[in-house]
Design a protein around this motif. Structure first.
Motif, PDB file in Angstrom:
ATOM      1  N   ALA B  68       0.816  -1.217   0.000  1.00  0.00           N
ATOM      2  CA  ALA B  68       0.000   0.000   0.000  1.00  0.00           C
ATOM      3  C   ALA B  68       0.847   1.264   0.000  1.00  0.00           C
ATOM      4  N   GLN B  69       2.081   1.149   0.512  1.00  0.00           N
ATOM      5  CA  GLN B  69       2.938   2.338   0.595  1.00  0.00           C
ATOM      6  C   GLN B  69       3.435   2.802  -0.765  1.00  0.00           C
ATOM      7  N   VAL B  70       3.484   1.902  -1.747  1.00  0.00           N
ATOM      8  CA  VAL B  70       4.100   2.280  -3.018  1.00  0.00           C
ATOM      9  C   VAL B  70       3.061   2.666  -4.066  1.00  0.00           C
ATOM     10  N   GLU B  71       1.810   2.794  -3.652  1.00  0.00           N
ATOM     11  CA  GLU B  71       0.808   3.247  -4.609  1.00  0.00           C
ATOM     12  C   GLU B  71       1.177   4.661  -5.054  1.00  0.00           C
ATOM     13  N   ARG B  73       3.772   5.351  -6.769  1.00  0.00           N
ATOM     14  CA  ARG B  73       5.212   5.406  -7.016  1.00  0.00           C
ATOM     15  C   ARG B  73       5.554   4.377  -8.093  1.00  0.00           C
TER      16      ARG B  73
END
Lengths: 505, 163
Positions: B68-71, B73
Motif C-alpha cells: 500500500a505504501q508504493v501506490e 510510485r
C-alpha cells in the motif's frame, strides 16, 4: 504479522489525532515497525502512513545550525553536501549504519524511534518476560545470554542496548528534537530505563517528531579535517563529571564521555591556536585519550557474558582519539584483503549454463514450488534463556488448531533414512526411530534415554552411569541422528525464528 | 480492521491492480499476487537484500515495504530491468561475464542493488563498492566476482556517459 487497517495521514494534525488513538502506529520508512510486526512485538490495529506529509523531508543548513526534517531519509542526509561538510559526525553516523537499501527507506524521525535489538525483546513467543514489552513481567535477558547487552545505564528491569548510531552523535552535539508541540533536548528525549524501561522516549501519545536541529558549535565540525577547516581541540571537561549521576550506553548517553573528551572548545589558556588537526591530536592525545577512556566506562556494570565490553570500550575510545587527525571521513576506509581471486587459474570466470535464467530472475527455487497439501514444520525453542530440559509438555501444542504432529525426542516416528552426510546411501528399507523403547516412554515417565537409532545401533543402556551420561547429553539440545533423515515429501522444514543481529541503524 | 485494500501499482511500467490485505508487503504482492518471482524472499526481515527493488529509482527492501505504501510510485523489479529475450542490462551482462554468482538466489537483489549503486555514484573503487553493496548477502560467497562485475559495469556506465 497480524493484519491491520491502513490509513494515510493528510496533515500533521490528522497524524497527531490518529497517533493518539490506542493501537495506532505511525508508519514512515517501515524498517522498524514492519520488522517488529513480523516478530510479533508490534501488533497495531491501524497503521497510519505519514510518508506523504509534505515539507517534513527537508534539510536546511545555515550559520546558526542545521535543521533536518523528520521524514528526511537517512541516505539523503548522509549524502547532503552541507551536512557532510559541517556535521561530519552526523553524516558518518548515518552512512555507516544499516545498509544502503535501509538508509533509502528509514527516516530521521523513525531512526530516533527505533527499538532495541535485544533478542529476548524481539521474541515474545519464546520469551514472555520482558519489562519493555510488558511492564512488570521480568527480564529474560538477566540470567540469559548477555553478550550483546549493555554495561552502562542499565537497571534491574532492563539491560537492553540502545540500537541507533545517530542519537549518539546528536547527543554529543547537543541537538534538539522538535515535535508537533514542543522542543526537547536530545538528552532528555531518551530516559534511562530505571524501573520503567517501557518508556523509551519522552513522546506523549499523539505527539510526533517533526524535525531535529543541531546548533552550529565548533563541536559539530570535530571530524571535519578538510582543508581550511579550523580543527577543534580535544579537551576533557572535568568539571562536568559530577553534574549528573547517570552514565549510560543503555541509552545514547554513553556518548557523554566522548563528548567530554572530544567536545570542541577554544584553545586552552596560553596554548597557541593549532594549525592542523594532527598537531592538536599529538599534543593532546595522552591526557585526552587516557582520561576519556577511563570516563567511557565509568559506572559500568558487567552482567555475565558482556564483561568484555568494559575492557574493550576504553580501548575503542582511545583508538578513536589517537586516530583523530589521521583520518577524515572514513566511510570507505576499512582494512580488507583484496580478494579478487580471478587472476589465476583458481577462481576463473566461467559462464554458467543456467546463468542467464539466474540473472534475469527466471530461475526457480524451492520457494517457488507449491505442492498440494504442503505441511510446514515450525521449530519451537525453549522459553528459558538458559537451563536444562527435563521434560517437554506438548499438550498445548497438540491442541492448537491445524497441528498434525508434535515431534520431540520422545516420539515414535518412523523416518526413512536417506544417506549419511557424506552421501553413503542408508541400508535399504531401514527406518529410523527417535526412540528405541515403547511408545509409552513418554516424557513424564522416568526416561530410558530416548535416542535415535544410528547407522551403528548401540545396545540399550546397561549401567546407570551410561544413562546419566546420555541424559546429560540431552541437556541443552535435541540429539541429532548420525544419519541424515529424509522427511516424507509432503513435509517441509519451516524457517526458524532468528535472533536479530542486524547492523546498527 | 479492513480486510483488504484495492491498489493500483506501477510495476515495471505497467499499471497492475490488486486487492490485498493491508499487511501484505510489496515482496509478497510481487511474488504471490503478481507472479513476479524474480524478487527473492531470503530473510524477510531486512537483513539479506534478496528482495531489493527500485521504488522511484531508489533501491529499497520489498520485505519491509507495504504494498500500500508504493501506490503512486514507480516500482522496478529484476523482470523490468530487461525484457525477456531482449538484450541484457549492462549490469546483468557483467554479472554473467564475471560469474558473479553460484546458486543465484541472491542475484536479482544483487543486480538491482548494483544498478542503483552505480547510478548513485558509489562504485568509484573496490572498497566503495564493497561498502555500498553491503546490504546484499551472498551465502555462496561470490563477493570477489560481484565486486568485479560491479566494477566492470561501472566502467561501462562511465564510458557510456562520456560518449
Amino acid at each position: 504479522m497480524r493484519n491491520f487497517s491502513y490509513a494515510r495521514a493528510a496533515s500533521i494534525d490528522e497524524a497527531r489525532a490518529q497517533a493518539a488513538l490506542p493501537a495506532h502506529a505511525l508508519l514512515a520508512g517501515g524498517t522498524t515497525l514492519l520488522d517488529l510486526a513480523k516478530c510479533g512485538v508490534a501488533e497495531p490495529e491501524t497503521v497510519v502512513d505519514i510518508t506523504r506529509l509534505g515539507g517534513l523531508d527537508t534539510v536546511r543548513v545555515d550559520d546558526r545550525g542545521a535543521r533536518i526534517g523528520a521524514l528526511a531519509k537517512m541516505s539523503h542526509v548522509a549524502d547532503h553536501a552541507a551536512i557532510r561538510a559541517q556535521y561530519p559526525a552526523i553524516a558518518e553516523a548515518l552512512a555507516l549504519a544499516a545498509s544502503p537499501q535501509i538508509r533509502n527507506m528509514a527516516t530521521i524521525g523513525g531512526n530516533l524511534m527505533q527499538r532495541t535489538r535485544c533478542a529476548y525483546f524481539r521474541d515474545p513467543a519464546a520469551f514472555p518476560a520482558c519489562n519493555k514489552r510488558d511492564p512488570g513481567s521480568g527480564c529474560a535477558a538477566l540470567g540469559g545470554v548477555t553478550r550483546n547487552h549493555a554495561v552502562l545505564g542499565t537497571s534491574d528491569a532492563c539491560i537492553a542496548t540502545y540500537p541507533g548510531d545517530l542519537a549518539v552523535a546528536l547527543m554529543a552535539l547537543d541537538a534538539v528534537i522538535h515535535t508537533s508541540g514542543r522542543s526537547i533536548l536530545v538528552e532528555d528525549f531518551f530516559p534511562l530505563p530505571g524501573a520503567t524501561p517501557h518508556r523509551e522516549t519522552a513522546l506523549e501519545p499523539g505527539e510526533l517528531i517533526t524535525a531535529v536541529s543541531i546548533p552550529a558549535t565548533p563541536a559539530a565540525r570535530a571530524l571535519d579535517l578538510s582543508e581550511g577547516a579550523r580543527p577543534p581541540i580535544l579537551r576533557v571537561r572535568r568539571g562536568e563529571r559530577r553534574r549528573r549521576p547517570r552514565t549510560g550506553s543503555r541509552r545514547p548517553h554513553h556518548s557523554r564521555a566522548a563528548r567530554r573528551a572530544s567536545a570542541a572548545s577554544p584553545p586552552a589558556r596560553g596554548a597557541p591556536a593549532p594549525s592542523n588537526a594532527r598537531c592538536v591530536a599529538s599534543r593532546w592525545k595522552k591526557p585526552a585519550s587516557s582520561e576519556a577512556s577511563r570516563l567511557a566506562v565509568e559506572g559500568a556494570i558487567a552482567r555475565g557474558d558482556n564483561a568484555y565490553k568494559i575492557d574493550l570500550a576504553p580501548r575503542v575510545v582511545a583508538r578513536a582519539i589517537l586516530g583523530y587527525g589521521r583520518r577524515g571521513m572514513s566511510v570507505h576506509q576499512f582494512r580488507s584483503k583484496h580478494g579478487d581471486a580471478s587472476d589465476g587459474a583458481l577462481g576463473g570466470r566461467l559462464m554458467r549454463i543456467d546463468g542467464e535464467a539466474k540473472i534475469r530472475g527466471e530461475a526457480t527455487y524451492a520457494l517457488e514450488n507449491h505442492p498440494e497439501n504442503l505441511c510446514h514444520v515450525v521449530l519451537v525453542g525453549s522459553t528459558k534463556a538458559s537451563g536444562r530440559v527435563t521434560r517437554i509438555d506438548t499438550a498445548a501444542a497438540k491442541a492448537a488448531p491445524g497441528v498434525l504432529l508434535v515431534l520431540t525426542p520422545d516420539n515414535q516416528l518412523e523416518l526413512n533414512s536417506a544417506s549419511t552426510w557424506l552421501g553413503t546411501p542408508g541400508p535399504e528399507g531401514r527406518t529410523g526411530r527417535w526412540s528405541a523403547t515403547s511408545p509409552s516412554s513418554a516424557s513424564t515417565s522416568p526416561p530410558s534415554p530416548p535416542r535415535p537409532s544410528s547407522r551403528r545401533p548401540r545396545p540399550p543402556p546397561s549401567s546407570p552411569s551410561t544413562t546419566r551420561r546420555r541424559r546429560r547429553s540431552m541437556g541443552s539440545m535435541i540429539p541429532l541422528p548420525a544419519t541424515a533423515w529424509s522427511f516424507p515429501a509432503h513435509h517441509r522444514v519451516g524457517r526458524c525464528r532468528r535472533g536479530a543481529r542486524g547492523r546498527r541503524r | 480492521m479492513t480486510d483488504s485494500v484495492s491498489l493500483q501499482l506501477d510495476i515495471n511500467g505497467q499499471m497492475r491492480t490488486l486487492k490485498v490485505e493491508p499487511r501484505v508487503t510489496l515482496l509478497d504482492a510481487l511474488r504471490d499476487h503478481l507472479g513476479l518471482t524474480g524478487t527473492k524472499k531470503g530473510c524477510d526481515q531486512g537483513q539479506c537484500g534478496a528482495c531489493t527493488v527500485h521504488v522511484d529509482g531508489e533501491r529499497m527492501l520489498a520485505c519491509l515495504t507495504l504494498a500500500a505504501q508504493v501506490e503512486g510510485r514507480t516500482v522496478t523489479t529484476i523482470e523490468g530491468l530487461s525484457a525477456p529475450g531482449a538484450d541484457l542490462h549492462p549490469v546483468q551482462a557483467a554479472f554473467l561475464e564475471n560469474d558473479a554468482f553460484q546458486c543465484g538466489y541472491c542475484t536479482p537483489g544483487q543486480i538491482m542493488s548494483a544498478v542503483a549503486c552505480i547510478r548513485e555514484g558509489h562504485a568509484g573503487s573496490d572498497a566503495e563498492i564493497r561498502e555500498y553493496m553491503a546490504g546484499n548477502l551472498c551465502r555462496c560467497g561470490a563477493y570477489p566476482h560481484i565486486v568485479a562485475a560491479v566494477r566492470q559495469a561501472a566502467a561501462h556506465h562511465t564510458a557510456e556517459a562520456a560518449r
